[in-house]
Design a protein around this motif. Structure first.
Motif: not given
Length: 140
Positions: A12-28
């Motif tokens: 996976p692209l590092a940017a994609d993983l960062e987007q997933i992490a950031s979005a989930l962190t914001a949701f949580n």
């Protein structure tokens, strides 16, 4: 608009993983508040060589121990228990009220239980021929 496409990848692209992490962190964060996640590591060295180590993090009032390793020649000397105690002390200082860890090693399971951890769940055949045990411990 075209239909969404599922992309399965081992790289996976590092940017994609960062987007997933950031979005989930914001949701949580919006659902339960910020985790205040902080890395935590403890190491034991002998003659400048790493002989045991623990790595994990604290967040939401819990210590999660992701990895705990002791060199084969050093096993049976209480180093794992020392690492657990050190990590738990730091977690308490950070305001944590509990700790959790998982393992599929019968030897590690015994060590964790002797350190006061209790099994709260198990996943048979993970990996094949083993049971992955999930343990927790209340911290003062």
């Amino acid at each position: 608009m075209k239909s969404p496409i599922i992309d399965i990848t081992e790289t996976p692209l590092a940017a994609d993983l960062e987007q997933i992490a950031s979005a989930l962190t914001a949701f949580n964060d919006s659902a339960v508040g910020p985790s205040s996640r902080r890395p935590l590591a403890a190491m034991i060295r002998a003659e400048n060589q790493l002989v045991a180590g623990l790595s994990g993090y604290t967040g939401w009032g819990w210590l999660y121990i992701q990895w705990l390793w002791v060199a084969e020649a050093q096993r049976g000397q209480g180093l794992a228990r020392q690492l657990l105690a050190a990590a738990e002390a730091e977690a308490i200082a950070r305001g944590c009220h509990g700790a959790h860890i998982d393992t599929f090693s019968p030897q590690a399971l015994h060590v964790y239980q002797r350190a006061g951890y209790t099994v709260f769940g198990a996943l048979p055949e993970f990996p094949h021929g083993h049971t992955r045990s999930f343990l927790s411990k209340s911290l003062p």
